[in-house]
Design an enzyme around this catalytic site. Structure first.
Site, PDB file in Angstrom:
ATOM      1  N   ASN A   6     -55.388  68.996  79.783  1.00 39.93           N
ATOM      2  CA  ASN A   6     -54.189  68.387  80.364  1.00 39.93           C
ATOM      3  C   ASN A   6     -52.966  69.066  79.760  1.00 39.93           C
ATOM      4  O   ASN A   6     -52.612  68.819  78.609  1.00 39.93           O
ATOM      5  CB  ASN A   6     -54.185  66.882  80.063  1.00 39.93           C
ATOM      6  N   LYS A  14     -49.929  68.692  80.581  1.00 39.36           N
ATOM      7  CA  LYS A  14     -48.786  67.770  80.576  1.00 39.36           C
ATOM      8  C   LYS A  14     -47.515  68.477  81.068  1.00 39.36           C
ATOM      9  O   LYS A  14     -47.573  69.330  81.946  1.00 39.36           O
ATOM     10  CB  LYS A  14     -48.621  67.138  79.192  1.00 39.36           C
ATOM     11  N   HIS A  18     -53.533  57.736  82.779  1.00 36.18           N
ATOM     12  CA  HIS A  18     -53.223  58.236  81.428  1.00 36.18           C
ATOM     13  C   HIS A  18     -52.243  57.299  80.749  1.00 36.18           C
ATOM     14  O   HIS A  18     -51.383  56.690  81.386  1.00 36.18           O
ATOM     15  CB  HIS A  18     -52.643  59.648  81.520  1.00 36.18           C
ATOM     16  N   GLU A  40     -49.658  57.742  79.081  1.00 37.93           N
ATOM     17  CA  GLU A  40     -48.240  58.039  79.274  1.00 37.93           C
ATOM     18  C   GLU A  40     -47.754  57.515  80.630  1.00 37.93           C
ATOM     19  O   GLU A  40     -46.578  57.167  80.774  1.00 37.93           O
ATOM     20  CB  GLU A  40     -48.011  59.549  79.137  1.00 37.93           C
ATOM     21  N   GLU A  66     -59.332  57.461  75.808  1.00 41.19           N
ATOM     22  CA  GLU A  66     -58.282  58.043  74.976  1.00 41.19           C
ATOM     23  C   GLU A  66     -57.557  56.932  74.217  1.00 41.19           C
ATOM     24  O   GLU A  66     -56.668  56.284  74.762  1.00 41.19           O
ATOM     25  CB  GLU A  66     -57.274  58.813  75.837  1.00 41.19           C
ATOM     26  N   GLY A  98     -51.784  62.965  70.712  1.00 39.96           N
ATOM     27  CA  GLY A  98     -50.633  63.745  70.261  1.00 39.96           C
ATOM     28  C   GLY A  98     -50.132  63.396  68.881  1.00 39.96           C
ATOM     29  O   GLY A  98     -49.075  63.866  68.464  1.00 39.96           O
ATOM     30  N   SER A 143     -56.182  64.044  70.348  1.00 41.53           N
ATOM     31  CA  SER A 143     -56.074  65.040  69.272  1.00 41.53           C
ATOM     32  C   SER A 143     -57.378  65.799  69.046  1.00 41.53           C
ATOM     33  O   SER A 143     -57.721  66.154  67.921  1.00 41.53           O
ATOM     34  CB  SER A 143     -55.585  64.385  67.977  1.00 41.53           C
TER      35      SER A 143
END
Length: 306
Positions: free
Chosen positions: A62, A64, A146, A148, A216, A222, A262
């Site tokens: 991904n 992003k 996701h 985000e 996730e 991140g 990560s």
């Protein structure tokens, strides 16, 4: 009743040497509560039957909101020069603007995913991208749910489920993300949150064919923090067990459950050894061609573990 661990006993010994009587009482309560809460959260998984999936190892990258024409040209070149194991499905998700550039220059061995799609057919929806448009430029997959999109953009479980259902109905594969916030994990709610998110998909999708589940944990995305292999395996096994009980044993066996948070070239092999981890959804490390190749090729650790 949860059993307080021996590590807690050693903590109490240290507390006695350094705190007042009232402080001891307060600290004792806090530590006992913490240990019981942790044991409680684990108790929910004791009945989980670990049954490794039958699907092919799957690794997605991904990208992003990263990249320029120049940097993506280099990344694609690096990916084209990496030798990848044959028995892995490999997918990358560039920003929308660069999908056509990547599709026209990336080796066909690697499929293209979008990072999002609209909930229905295109039309007067400013700023959105339709499933039909994604298919038109050669996308085979889309990432939905996701964290985000959930926690920054504000998409809720039901809306994400509807998006997944529409994408599947139009022939796109869906990388369906789930995962808990740090405070939810600390409160022992990891399974509750993940199961609720799974149910929203299950209530909406016409079939589980074409779905890859990506677990996730939000606290690991991140941040440089990563769930331990045992932590990840525990949730993956619980997810598979949920599918077995709430969808079907066949779907539980064939649905791939991949880990994201990560993941990098240094930790992927140990994670890949776990029997219910069927691959990875990779963020930052997917922007480095050779390292992404290392993650894809961690399938060899899976073979050794088997």
């Amino acid at each position: 009743m949860a059993v307080v661990s021996t590590s807690l006993a050693s903590q109490l010994s240290a507390i006695r040497l350094s705190t007042s009587k009232s402080d001891i009482s307060q600290t004792l309560f806090q530590n006992v509560h913490s240990q019981i809460r942790l044991a409680s959260s684990r108790k929910g998984s004791r009945g989980v039957v670990t049954m490794a999936g039958s699907g092919k190892f799957f690794v997605g990258g991904n990208w992003k909101c990263n990249g320029t024409k120049e940097s993506i040209t280099k990344l694609v070149s690096d990916l084209n020069n990496v030798k990848l194991e044959d028995d892995v499905d490999v997918v990358v998700a560039p920003p929308f603007l660069y999908i056509d550039q990547v599709k026209s220059s990336l080796a066909p061995r690697i499929e293209i995913s979008a990072q999002n799609s609209w909930v229905s057919k295109g039309g007067a929806f400013t700023g959105e991208i339709s499933v039909e448009q994604l298919k038109d430029i050669g996308c085979k997959w889309v990432i939905l749910g996701h964290s985000e999109r959930r926690h920054v953009i504000g998409e809720d479980d039901q809306f994400i489920g509807k998006k997944a259902a529409y994408a599947l109905s139009e022939g796109l594969g869906v990388i369906a993300c789930i995962g808990e916030l740090l405070e939810e994990r600390e409160a022992g709610k990891t399974f509750d949150v993940c199961f609720q998110q799974l149910k929203a998909y299950a209530d909406a999708v016409p079939s589980w064919d074409g779905i890859v589940i990506a677990y996730e944990p939000v606290w690991a995305i991140g941040t440089g923090k990563v769930a331990t292999p045992d932590q990840a395996q525990e949730v993956h096994a619980a997810v598979r067990d949920w599918l077995k009980k709430n969808v079907s044993p066949e779907v539980a066996s064939k649905t791939r459950i991949i880990y994201g948070g990560s993941v990098n070239g240094g930790n992927c092999a140990e994670l890949a050894k776990k029997e219910d981890i069927d691959g990875f959804l990779v963020g930052g490390a997917s922007l480095k061609g050779p390292e992404f190749g290392t993650i894809v090729n961690s399938v060899t650790a899976k073979k050794v573990a088997a």
